[in-house]
Design a protein around this motif. Structure first.
Motif, PDB file in Angstrom:
ATOM      1  N   GLN A  91       0.846  -1.195   0.000  1.00  0.00           N
ATOM      2  CA  GLN A  91       0.000   0.000   0.000  1.00  0.00           C
ATOM      3  C   GLN A  91       0.879   1.240   0.000  1.00  0.00           C
ATOM      4  O   GLN A  91       1.857   1.321   0.750  1.00  0.00           O
ATOM      5  CB  GLN A  91      -0.926   0.015   1.217  1.00  0.00           C
ATOM      6  CG  GLN A  91      -1.774   1.278   1.318  1.00  0.00           C
ATOM      7  CD  GLN A  91      -3.034   1.100   2.130  1.00  0.00           C
ATOM      8  OE1 GLN A  91      -3.752   0.119   1.968  1.00  0.00           O
ATOM      9  NE2 GLN A  91      -3.342   2.048   3.001  1.00  0.00           N
TER      10      GLN A  91
ATOM     11  N   PHE B 196       0.805   5.002   0.962  1.00  0.00           N
ATOM     12  CA  PHE B 196       0.074   5.975   1.766  1.00  0.00           C
ATOM     13  C   PHE B 196       0.411   7.385   1.296  1.00  0.00           C
ATOM     14  O   PHE B 196       1.563   7.818   1.380  1.00  0.00           O
ATOM     15  CB  PHE B 196       0.467   5.861   3.242  1.00  0.00           C
ATOM     16  CG  PHE B 196      -0.221   4.749   3.985  1.00  0.00           C
ATOM     17  CD1 PHE B 196      -1.460   4.937   4.568  1.00  0.00           C
ATOM     18  CD2 PHE B 196       0.393   3.509   4.115  1.00  0.00           C
ATOM     19  CE1 PHE B 196      -2.084   3.914   5.268  1.00  0.00           C
ATOM     20  CE2 PHE B 196      -0.217   2.481   4.817  1.00  0.00           C
ATOM     21  CZ  PHE B 196      -1.466   2.686   5.391  1.00  0.00           C
TER      22      PHE B 196
ATOM     23  N   SER C 147      -1.006  10.313   2.653  1.00  0.00           N
ATOM     24  CA  SER C 147      -1.909  10.818   3.677  1.00  0.00           C
ATOM     25  C   SER C 147      -2.330  12.267   3.485  1.00  0.00           C
ATOM     26  O   SER C 147      -3.450  12.644   3.823  1.00  0.00           O
ATOM     27  CB  SER C 147      -1.259  10.655   5.052  1.00  0.00           C
ATOM     28  OG  SER C 147      -0.879   9.316   5.261  1.00  0.00           O
TER      29      SER C 147
ATOM     30  N   PHE D 162      -3.687   4.797  -1.344  1.00  0.00           N
ATOM     31  CA  PHE D 162      -4.582   5.521  -0.445  1.00  0.00           C
ATOM     32  C   PHE D 162      -4.223   6.998  -0.509  1.00  0.00           C
ATOM     33  O   PHE D 162      -3.201   7.416   0.037  1.00  0.00           O
ATOM     34  CB  PHE D 162      -4.453   5.001   0.989  1.00  0.00           C
ATOM     35  CG  PHE D 162      -5.305   5.757   1.971  1.00  0.00           C
ATOM     36  CD1 PHE D 162      -6.671   5.897   1.758  1.00  0.00           C
ATOM     37  CD2 PHE D 162      -4.755   6.316   3.108  1.00  0.00           C
ATOM     38  CE1 PHE D 162      -7.467   6.597   2.657  1.00  0.00           C
ATOM     39  CE2 PHE D 162      -5.534   7.019   4.013  1.00  0.00           C
ATOM     40  CZ  PHE D 162      -6.891   7.155   3.789  1.00  0.00           C
TER      41      PHE D 162
ATOM     42  N   GLY E  49      -8.021   3.380  -1.821  1.00  0.00           N
ATOM     43  CA  GLY E  49      -8.624   3.614  -0.515  1.00  0.00           C
ATOM     44  C   GLY E  49      -9.434   4.903  -0.518  1.00  0.00           C
ATOM     45  O   GLY E  49      -8.995   5.919  -1.063  1.00  0.00           O
TER      46      GLY E  49
ATOM     47  N   ASP F 124     -11.642   7.821   1.790  1.00  0.00           N
ATOM     48  CA  ASP F 124     -11.955   8.330   3.124  1.00  0.00           C
ATOM     49  C   ASP F 124     -13.474   8.455   3.237  1.00  0.00           C
ATOM     50  O   ASP F 124     -14.219   8.142   2.312  1.00  0.00           O
ATOM     51  CB  ASP F 124     -11.190   9.614   3.431  1.00  0.00           C
ATOM     52  CG  ASP F 124     -11.878  10.881   2.941  1.00  0.00           C
ATOM     53  OD1 ASP F 124     -12.731  10.792   2.030  1.00  0.00           O
ATOM     54  OD2 ASP F 124     -11.556  11.962   3.447  1.00  0.00           O
TER      55      ASP F 124
ATOM     56  N   GLN G 266     -11.462   0.340  -1.028  1.00  0.00           N
ATOM     57  CA  GLN G 266     -11.225   0.006   0.369  1.00  0.00           C
ATOM     58  C   GLN G 266     -11.664   1.186   1.227  1.00  0.00           C
ATOM     59  O   GLN G 266     -11.399   2.329   0.893  1.00  0.00           O
ATOM     60  CB  GLN G 266      -9.727  -0.264   0.557  1.00  0.00           C
ATOM     61  CG  GLN G 266      -9.294  -0.530   1.987  1.00  0.00           C
ATOM     62  CD  GLN G 266      -7.808  -0.857   2.038  1.00  0.00           C
ATOM     63  OE1 GLN G 266      -7.410  -1.988   1.768  1.00  0.00           O
ATOM     64  NE2 GLN G 266      -6.979   0.132   2.354  1.00  0.00           N
ATOM     65  N   GLY G 267     -12.319   0.910   2.316  1.00  0.00           N
ATOM     66  CA  GLY G 267     -12.746   1.975   3.216  1.00  0.00           C
ATOM     67  C   GLY G 267     -14.096   1.626   3.816  1.00  0.00           C
ATOM     68  O   GLY G 267     -14.521   0.473   3.779  1.00  0.00           O
ATOM     69  N   ASN G 268     -14.818   2.630   4.244  1.00  0.00           N
ATOM     70  CA  ASN G 268     -14.389   4.004   4.456  1.00  0.00           C
ATOM     71  C   ASN G 268     -15.119   4.573   5.666  1.00  0.00           C
ATOM     72  O   ASN G 268     -15.596   5.699   5.677  1.00  0.00           O
ATOM     73  CB  ASN G 268     -14.639   4.864   3.210  1.00  0.00           C
ATOM     74  CG  ASN G 268     -16.107   4.967   2.825  1.00  0.00           C
ATOM     75  OD1 ASN G 268     -16.899   4.104   3.181  1.00  0.00           O
ATOM     76  ND2 ASN G 268     -16.460   6.014   2.118  1.00  0.00           N
TER      77      ASN G 268
ATOM     78  N   HIS H 101      -9.448   6.402   7.602  1.00  0.00           N
ATOM     79  CA  HIS H 101      -8.099   6.808   8.020  1.00  0.00           C
ATOM     80  C   HIS H 101      -7.707   5.870   9.145  1.00  0.00           C
ATOM     81  O   HIS H 101      -8.381   4.863   9.378  1.00  0.00           O
ATOM     82  CB  HIS H 101      -8.070   8.282   8.444  1.00  0.00           C
ATOM     83  CG  HIS H 101      -6.697   8.884   8.391  1.00  0.00           C
ATOM     84  ND1 HIS H 101      -6.091   9.457   9.487  1.00  0.00           N
ATOM     85  CD2 HIS H 101      -5.809   8.974   7.375  1.00  0.00           C
ATOM     86  CE1 HIS H 101      -4.884   9.895   9.135  1.00  0.00           C
ATOM     87  NE2 HIS H 101      -4.692   9.612   7.859  1.00  0.00           N
TER      88      HIS H 101
END
Length: 354
Positions: A200, A202, A204, A239, A260, A262, A281-283, A319
């Motif tokens: 993954q 990230f 952010s 993500f 990903g 949020d 993926q998530g959320n 997150h």
């Protein structure tokens, strides 16, 4: 025990009977046993001890019943190998002692030496690959997010120095992006060679950028990273962090398997913006975990119902977990995702006549 590969199947948009679930920062301060370890060792000290880092990585798998492990590490770990002097300071985060402020600073950055400088990370992956009965996810910090620490010198809310360099010295910016992109590619290839089953990236803080700036200043490097990893069979996850919903339509040319999301963008809307190309993926908003269990399940049910509308969905948070999260609620949520999604998927299959 047989190997549980539901997470890998979902990453590849294959049919599953139960939704996989794991949580970002699932090995962390919400766990009382982890807090005991942290009283004795810092994050970086744990990372330096492969047996201990592996033990911490295994904790949420054993305690919560999640369908994937994520390597206990930190996105800053590889930057020491390229010549950055930093500490992770309690209640602050990464603090850089030689921040990047000029072309000369970027020139000083050397190529990453994984075997020489990060053998403890590789050893941890090897231990986990041999012990785990679920897939191991490893990760790297994306170039913009890493750059924001290297340039600001510490965590920032405005990213003023980062944007100043980006706008005022674009040649220096792209030089830095190239070097950090090389670092990420080499690092993640070494993870996969050591036994990682998925990786993954990230990013952010990239949601701090406008779509136009993301497309010009960052996206070319993201595309290059995933293009360089594309020949490897292990699923790749991007993500783009929090507040990144407006960036999603720009990701359609990225050669990742999973994106990903949020909690600010629903799963159906995220899929729409992504052109339904990726697994998602998530959320769940992490702070929903402060609510009564009935509310948590209600919110999770809504997300699950959205997720199962198309193949390729992994239940996660929008997150990372926070220290005040309840381990008991997490365990109950994990069980609920498994039980409810099993019933919902079976009902959907029966309803379609399959």
């Amino acid at each position: 025990m047989s190997y549980k590969d539901t997470f890998i199947k979902a990453c590849k948009k294959q049919e599953v009977d139960t939704l996989p679930v794991w949580y970002m920062r699932q090995a962390g301060r919400y766990d009382p046993d982890y807090r005991v370890i942290k009283e004795k060792y810092s994050l970086l000290e744990i990372c330096q001890q492969p047996e201990l880092a592996a033990e911490v990585t295994l904790m949420p798998v054993n305690k919560l019943g999640v369908d994937a492990a994520i390597l206990y590490s930190d996105i800053m770990n590889p930057v020491a190998s390229i010549g950055i002097d930093f500490d992770i300071v309690k209640n602050i985060g990464p603090v850089i002692h030689n921040p990047i402020r000029s072309s000369a600073d970027v020139e000083k950055l050397r190529p990453i030496q994984v075997e020489q400088d990060l053998s403890h990370v590789i050893k941890t992956i090897e231990i986990l690959a041999a012990e785990l009965q679920v897939p191991l996810i490893t990760f790297a910090g994306a170039p913009f997010t890493i750059a924001s620490y290297l340039i600001e010198g510490k965590p920032s809310k405005s990213y003023i120095r980062t944007k100043e360099l980006m706008y005022s010295e674009p040649a220096v910016w792209f030089q830095l992006m190239d070097k950090l992109g090389d670092m990420v590619i080499t690092y993640l290839k070494a993870h996969i060679a050591a036994g990682a089953k998925a990786v993954q990236l990230f990013d952010s803080w990239v949601g701090a950028l406008s779509p136009k700036d993301f497309q010009h200043y960052v996206l070319p490097t993201i595309k290059r990273i995933f293009a360089e990893l594309n020949h490897l069979d292990q699923p790749k996850i991007y993500f783009p962090g929090v507040s990144s919903g407006e960036l999603l339509p720009l990701l359609q040319e990225v050669e990742a398997d999973v994106i990903g999301l949020d909690w600010r963008v629903s799963v159906p809307e995220g899929r729409k913006r992504l052109g339904s190309k990726f697994a998602v993926q998530g959320n769940l908003d992490p702070y929903v975990l402060t609510a009564p269990m009935s509310v948590i399940k209600e919110q999770a049910k809504l997300i699950i119902d959205q997720g199962i509308q198309e193949p390729g969905y992994i239940f996660n948070l929008g997150h990372g977990l926070f220290p005040e999260a309840s381990i008991d609620k997490l365990r109950e949520l994990t069980d609920f995702v498994h039980s409810y999604s099993t019933s919902a998927l079976a009902a959907a299959k029966q309803g379609s006549g399959v």
